[in-house]
Design a protein around this motif. Structure first.
Motif, mmCIF file in Angstrom:
data_model
loop_
_atom_site.group_PDB
_atom_site.id
_atom_site.type_symbol
_atom_site.label_atom_id
_atom_site.label_comp_id
_atom_site.label_asym_id
_atom_site.label_seq_id
_atom_site.Cartn_x
_atom_site.Cartn_y
_atom_site.Cartn_z
ATOM 1 N N MET A 70 16.638 -32.851 17.046
ATOM 2 C CA MET A 70 16.886 -31.618 16.344
ATOM 3 C C MET A 70 16.812 -30.430 17.297
ATOM 4 O O MET A 70 17.314 -29.378 17.010
ATOM 5 C CB MET A 70 15.823 -31.444 15.273
ATOM 6 C CG MET A 70 15.550 -32.721 14.534
ATOM 7 S SD MET A 70 16.107 -32.636 12.872
ATOM 8 C CE MET A 70 14.561 -32.548 12.048
ATOM 9 N N ILE A 118 11.377 -26.419 12.863
ATOM 10 C CA ILE A 118 12.370 -26.654 11.819
ATOM 11 C C ILE A 118 11.704 -27.024 10.498
ATOM 12 O O ILE A 118 11.755 -26.271 9.532
ATOM 13 C CB ILE A 118 13.356 -27.775 12.227
ATOM 14 C CG1 ILE A 118 14.100 -27.365 13.506
ATOM 15 C CG2 ILE A 118 14.362 -28.016 11.110
ATOM 16 C CD1 ILE A 118 14.955 -28.465 14.071
ATOM 17 N N THR A 119 11.024 -28.178 10.483
ATOM 18 C CA THR A 119 10.539 -28.651 9.185
ATOM 19 C C THR A 119 9.373 -27.818 8.665
ATOM 20 O O THR A 119 9.196 -27.703 7.468
ATOM 21 C CB THR A 119 10.124 -30.127 9.254
ATOM 22 O OG1 THR A 119 9.380 -30.327 10.435
ATOM 23 C CG2 THR A 119 11.328 -31.026 9.268
ATOM 24 N N ASN A 120 8.586 -27.245 9.575
ATOM 25 C CA ASN A 120 7.434 -26.479 9.114
ATOM 26 C C ASN A 120 7.708 -24.980 9.081
ATOM 27 O O ASN A 120 6.786 -24.177 8.946
ATOM 28 C CB ASN A 120 6.232 -26.758 10.016
ATOM 29 C CG ASN A 120 5.788 -28.204 9.900
ATOM 30 O OD1 ASN A 120 5.297 -28.615 8.863
ATOM 31 N ND2 ASN A 120 6.015 -28.986 10.933
ATOM 32 N N LEU A 121 8.984 -24.627 9.214
ATOM 33 C CA LEU A 121 9.320 -23.212 9.338
ATOM 34 C C LEU A 121 8.832 -22.390 8.153
ATOM 35 O O LEU A 121 8.309 -21.292 8.314
ATOM 36 C CB LEU A 121 10.837 -23.060 9.508
ATOM 37 C CG LEU A 121 11.304 -21.652 9.819
ATOM 38 C CD1 LEU A 121 10.680 -21.150 11.100
ATOM 39 C CD2 LEU A 121 12.818 -21.601 9.919
ATOM 40 N N SER A 122 8.972 -22.959 6.936
ATOM 41 C CA SER A 122 8.600 -22.172 5.761
ATOM 42 C C SER A 122 7.114 -21.832 5.759
ATOM 43 O O SER A 122 6.695 -20.888 5.113
ATOM 44 C CB SER A 122 8.961 -22.934 4.487
ATOM 45 O OG SER A 122 8.285 -24.168 4.463
ATOM 46 N N SER A 156 26.043 -25.681 1.441
ATOM 47 C CA SER A 156 25.323 -26.956 1.531
ATOM 48 C C SER A 156 25.250 -27.435 2.982
ATOM 49 O O SER A 156 24.308 -28.127 3.367
ATOM 50 C CB SER A 156 25.943 -28.012 0.608
ATOM 51 O OG SER A 156 27.269 -28.257 0.953
ATOM 52 N N LEU A 209 22.334 -25.503 4.360
ATOM 53 C CA LEU A 209 21.088 -26.006 3.770
ATOM 54 C C LEU A 209 20.655 -27.302 4.445
ATOM 55 O O LEU A 209 19.478 -27.515 4.699
ATOM 56 C CB LEU A 209 21.280 -26.256 2.267
ATOM 57 C CG LEU A 209 21.069 -25.049 1.363
ATOM 58 C CD1 LEU A 209 21.475 -25.383 -0.053
ATOM 59 C CD2 LEU A 209 19.623 -24.583 1.410
ATOM 60 N N ALA A 210 21.636 -28.146 4.741
ATOM 61 C CA ALA A 210 21.309 -29.406 5.411
ATOM 62 C C ALA A 210 20.678 -29.139 6.770
ATOM 63 O O ALA A 210 19.882 -29.925 7.272
ATOM 64 C CB ALA A 210 22.560 -30.262 5.560
ATOM 65 N N GLY A 230 18.836 -26.437 7.345
ATOM 66 C CA GLY A 230 17.604 -25.682 7.178
ATOM 67 C C GLY A 230 17.731 -24.365 6.436
ATOM 68 O O GLY A 230 16.769 -23.625 6.334
ATOM 69 N N GLY A 231 18.912 -24.027 5.932
ATOM 70 C CA GLY A 231 19.060 -22.815 5.134
ATOM 71 C C GLY A 231 19.224 -21.557 5.967
ATOM 72 O O GLY A 231 19.323 -21.610 7.192
ATOM 73 N N THR A 232 19.213 -20.414 5.285
ATOM 74 C CA THR A 232 19.554 -19.161 5.971
ATOM 75 C C THR A 232 18.508 -18.731 7.001
ATOM 76 O O THR A 232 18.769 -17.848 7.806
ATOM 77 C CB THR A 232 19.753 -18.019 4.959
ATOM 78 O OG1 THR A 232 18.620 -17.996 4.101
ATOM 79 C CG2 THR A 232 21.008 -18.224 4.129
ATOM 80 N N SER A 233 17.330 -19.342 6.986
ATOM 81 C CA SER A 233 16.382 -19.020 8.053
ATOM 82 C C SER A 233 16.753 -19.756 9.331
ATOM 83 O O SER A 233 16.297 -19.410 10.405
ATOM 84 C CB SER A 233 14.963 -19.405 7.635
ATOM 85 O OG SER A 233 14.925 -20.810 7.416
ATOM 86 N N VAL A 287 20.432 -33.382 12.560
ATOM 87 C CA VAL A 287 20.908 -33.202 11.184
ATOM 88 C C VAL A 287 22.426 -33.305 11.083
ATOM 89 O O VAL A 287 22.992 -33.057 10.027
ATOM 90 C CB VAL A 287 20.445 -31.850 10.591
ATOM 91 C CG1 VAL A 287 18.937 -31.803 10.485
ATOM 92 C CG2 VAL A 287 20.967 -30.683 11.405
ATOM 93 N N LEU A 309 23.822 -35.357 8.249
ATOM 94 C CA LEU A 309 23.629 -34.713 6.946
ATOM 95 C C LEU A 309 24.652 -33.612 6.716
ATOM 96 O O LEU A 309 25.155 -33.441 5.615
ATOM 97 C CB LEU A 309 22.223 -34.114 6.862
ATOM 98 C CG LEU A 309 21.121 -35.044 6.420
ATOM 99 C CD1 LEU A 309 19.815 -34.272 6.304
ATOM 100 C CD2 LEU A 309 21.471 -35.662 5.075
#
Lengths: 572, 315
Positions: free
Chosen positions: A1, A295-299, A346, A349-350, A352-355, A416, A419
């Motif tokens: 990634m 990436i995965t823990n960004l939120s 989409s 989003l795959a 990671g979205g707008t962030s 990704v 995806l």
């Protein structure tokens, strides 16, 4: 990634490398380049900065290095003719081994660079003009030294068809000339390249002592010309840099030298690096990563006050796009239907979205103002209406006189990307297409996907591009110039477009001034997307890098669009 | 003394009665049946929920963080009973149900194939003895000595490449048969060894001697005299082999040598959920819990079957 290999590194002439999304200013000739570089406020000497990496560097050999983070890092021990300097968030092009930014008397066909004459390698021997020339010459042996940018070979005139010092030992490259005193170097190019001083930031323009050249093995211990040298390098495991006492700060306009050593620890996976940087415990305090985007823990960390000072968010130069093969998808209405069926939402989003990225109508980013055009794709502003326009797609498909409803989608098996391809597959199906998913191995994608006239030639290619300098010339020539294609190889022009009207515009751009050229290249891209429907740009990626709480002096480098470790220091 | 009239009961009937009295057996049988039903009925849920396991639902994801489903517990809602998958918004319940199909069909096919091979080899080995037995026993021992999962991991891509070079397209259409073959290759010796041992003790029994003395053929002896007496140990071994196959299948897929996305599979779901365990733990929990329950239920059921068929063996 993580973003490691730059998108099209193996393909064609204007392949890519690192980038300059943030604007890079060419300092005027009158500017003096102060050496040493201004100190970073609050920085202290000593300690060790640890760099966490998922894997080994592809190549540390200057001629083969073509990866954003590595291009920043290797400057700790490699100087090149020119280089980017970032101070207080501002990036300039500065002379590095050169003493000026080059001069040209014929609008960019011949370039002369003055050289600094007091530079030394780690063993104390002098860096000479002959070493600079040898560095260029060996990059011609890209059969052995593969992986790097091919600009030197592409741009420098080669009347004797020189093939490199390993293939043709003893032969000379007469178009690179050292002055008798060895205090300047001249390059004679095959065409005028006004942006050549940007090209000379690449590793092919680094000094290599011929006696120490061990061909493919050189990258195990490149001879240092910078503030650090390699103490040990265990491939795939660890690299240790220590101070190079032969380097003199007074000769260097861009490098600091705060830590006593840099240690690169390789082999942890994405999630482990994310977690350890976020937790900031123990050794992670003095660590940073430049190949691992959060990436995965960004939120959990973005816009959280606690992490604000340690999280670096910036636009990367990566544009993710789809090339529509005009060789196989001949009907313009089918191509327009594909364009309308692309569901920007989409797909992002795959990833990671707008962030993680921002929608883009164009592969030329907004920051390149001279060439960027704010046009609509499928009749709508994609940043406001990113969803697929299925009704329009169906309408276009119904209008097609030569309908083609089965599409082969080529994509790379990495991160990704599968995806994102699946997201496109869904909206294409919803628009009435049948999709054949064609997954290529991660290490072998760009070249096979560009083969023309082969069985199973893809109709849509999911790919990406990061430009090598912040100008449309670093994008449009590489991606849309059909003139460089051959009958069986589209090279980096994945959409295979070679339209007569665009060819004429390219021919005009070739001989235009920089400003006029940028405008023409912008026209070409707009036409290719809006009129020819051969390209769909989807988004630009956003980078999120994290550092431990004890690391200071990190900044976003405008030259390479990466988190630079040149000014890193360990906080007391 | 007056009581119920004495009835003759067959061994099968006795076993069935024992199972019926066993509460563990009942609960685990119901659990297994429930998961089978879920797997079989998965198309019905597609119809009820108006979506498919592969359908993306971008509207269920946080637009700024594609990794986060909107809502609590991984986006559980009336529409998405087990929540949605990060990045895609695919329905986790449907993927779970369809995943049960894939996992169970692979595990059951592999068990069936392993049983077939194991019974045949065990019969031949036990009945003929001597060199045949020696060769077959050594083969079994060698296979049993292999670290099966590691070997399967190594063998799968090789087999796949071989098939590809013969023009067989890659993808799940080849992956799944390859997995079944690889799993059964490592599963049959367990069955063969048990069958072989039983055959050795049976072949000297009086009824076999009697059949032999009246001139019955070898085929008759093996399939008509010996095999019918083996169903109990075979049943027990099969019942205990299924959970092993399920775990091995999930492990292979988890390690990347198994079922490929977008086909649903529990091992594949677990693999896909790993990066999200901290932001969406529900997504890891669901396939993990499913596997745990299924394997536990099958194991307990297998134990009960063994107890019922062979009450002398201790727990």
């Amino acid at each position: 990634m993580s973003l490691k290999k730059k998108a099209l590194a193996v393909v064609g002439a204007l392949a890519l490398a690192s980038t300059a999304l943030l604007s890079v200013n060419t300092a005027s000739a009158a500017t003096t380049f102060t050496t040493p570089v201004a100190p970073i406020k609050g920085a202290v000497k000593g300690g060790t900065v640890t760099i966490l990496a998922q894997g080994d560097f592809e190549h540390l050999d200057p001629a083969r290095n073509y990866v954003g983070g590595t291009l920043d890092f290797y400057r700790l021990f490699t100087r090149s003719l020119t280089q980017y300097r970032t101070v207080n968030g501002k990036t300039d092009l500065v002379p590095d081994v050169a003493a000026d930014l080059g001069t040209t008397k014929d609008a960019g066909k011949t370039w002369v660079f003055k050289l600094r004459t007091n530079l030394k390698y780690e063993d104390g021997s002098k860096i000479t003009c002959a070493d600079m020339k040898y560095g260029v010459m060996r990059s011609y042996n890209d059969d052995i030294l593969d992986g790097g940018p091919t600009y030197a070979k592409d741009f420098i005139d080669n009347p004797t068809n020189y093939k490199g010092p390993y293939t043709e030992p003893g032969k000379d490259l007469p178009t690179v000339i050292c002055s008798p005193k060895g205090d300047s170097i001249t390059f004679k190019l095959s065409v005028a390249i006004p942006y050549f001083p940007y090209v000379t930031t690449f590793g092919a323009f680094s000094p290599i002592p011929k006696a120490k050249d061990t061909k493919q093995n050189y990258e195990l211990h490149p001879i240092s010309s910078g503030p650090y040298k390699i103490k040990s390098y265990e491939r795939g495991k660890q690299l240790v840099l220590v101070r190079n006492n032969q380097w003199d700060a007074k000769t260097d306009p861009l490098r600091w030298n705060y830590p006593d050593s840099y240690v690169v620890k390789m082999g942890a996976d994405q999630n482990v690096i994310e977690q350890s940087l976020i937790s900031d415990s123990g050794a992670a305090k003095t660590s940073v990563s430049f190949d691992t985007n959060i990436i995965t823990n960004l939120s959990k960390v973005l816009n959280v006050a606690k992490y604000k000072s340690r999280l670096f968010n910036f636009d990367s130069a990566y544009n993710r796009y789809y090339a529509i093969n005009v060789d196989t998808v001949k009907d313009i209405n089918v191509r327009k239907a594909i364009q309308c069926a692309v569901d920007f939402k989409s797909i992002l989003l795959a990833a990671g979205g707008t962030s993680a990225g921002s929608y883009a109508n164009s592969t030329i980013p907004k920051s390149i103002k001279a060439a960027y055009r704010n046009f609509n794709v499928c009749g709508r502003d994609v940043s406001k209406h990113p969803e697929a326009q299925l009704d329009q797609a169906k309408a276009f498909l119904a209008k097609a006189t030569n309908p083609k409803t089965t599409l082969r989608l080529a994509y790379r098996d990495r991160g990704v990307e599968p995806l994102r391809a699946a997201a496109l597959e869904q909206s294409l199906k919803a628009a009435g297409f049948t999709v054949i998913m064609d997954k290529y191995p991660s290490s072998d994608f760009y070249a096979p996907a560009a083969k023309r006239g082969v069985p199973n030639e893809p109709d849509i290619i999911q790919t990406s591009w990061a430009f090598d300098w912040a100008a449309a010339s670093g994008i449009v020539y590489a991606l849309f110039d059909g003139r460089s294609m051959t009958a069986d190889d589209a090279k980096s022009n994945q959409s295979r477009g070679n339209f007569p009207d665009l060819q004429a515009l390219f021919a005009k751009a070739d001989v235009s001034s920089t400003a006029a050229q940028e405008k023409l290249l912008g026209d070409i891209e707009q036409s290719l997307i809006v009129d020819k429907a051969a390209h769909v740009s989807v988004y630009f990626e956003t980078s999120h890098y994290m550092a431990g709480s004890k690391v200071g002096g990190l900044q976003v480098d405008g030259g390479y669009s990466t988190l630079s470790v040149l000014g890193a220091y360990v906080k007391k | 003394m007056i009581g119920a009239p004495i009835q003759g009961r067959s061994p099968a009937r006795m076993a069935w009665d024992r199972i019926k009295k066993d509460r563990t057996a009942k609960i685990s049988a119901i659990t297994v049946a429930f998961i089978f039903l879920l797997a079989l009925a998965s198309p019905i849920f597609t119809w009820i929920l108006h979506t498919t396991p592969d359908q993306f639902h971008p509207e269920t994801l946080d637009p700024s963080f594609g990794t986060n489903p909107v809502g609590k517990l991984g986006g559980i809602s009336a529409q998405h009973w087990f929540g949605v998958e990060p990045r895609t918004g695919r329905d986790v319940f449907l993927r779970f149900a369809y995943g049960a199909r894939t996992s169970l069909s692979i595990a059951l096919s592999a068990t069936a194939l392993a049983t077939l091979i194991g019974v045949l080899v065990g019969l031949v080995s036990g009945f003929f003895g001597k060199t045949v037995d020696l060769v077959l026993t050594r083969t079994m021992e060698i296979i049993l000595a292999f670290p099966s999962i590691l070997f399967a991991l190594a063998v799968t891509p090789v087999l796949e490449n071989l098939l590809e070079s013969w023009g067989v397209p890659t993808g799940n259409a080849t992956r799944i048969p390859v997995m079944i073959v690889v799993l059964s290759m490592f599963g049959w010796p367990y069955i063969a060894r048990i069958v072989r041992g039983q055959v050795i003790s049976l072949r000297e029994k009086e009824f076999v001697e009697a059949a032999r003395s009246i001139g019955a053929s070898r085929t008759h002896l093996v399939f008509k005299e010996i095999l019918p007496n083996l169903w109990a140990p075979i049943l027990v071994t099969v019942a205990l082999n299924i959970p092993t196959m399920i775990t091995s299948e999930a492990a292979l897929t988890f390690l990347g040598a198994g079922v490929i996305d977008p086909t649903s599979d529990w091992g594949a779901m677990l693999l896909a959920s790993v990066p999200f365990y901290s932001v969406d733990p529900m997504y890891t929990f669901i396939p993990g819990f499913g596997l745990f329950i299924l394997v536990l239920a099958f194991n307990l059921l297998g134990d009960s079957v063994r107890d019922a068929l062979d009450p002398r063996s201790s727990r």
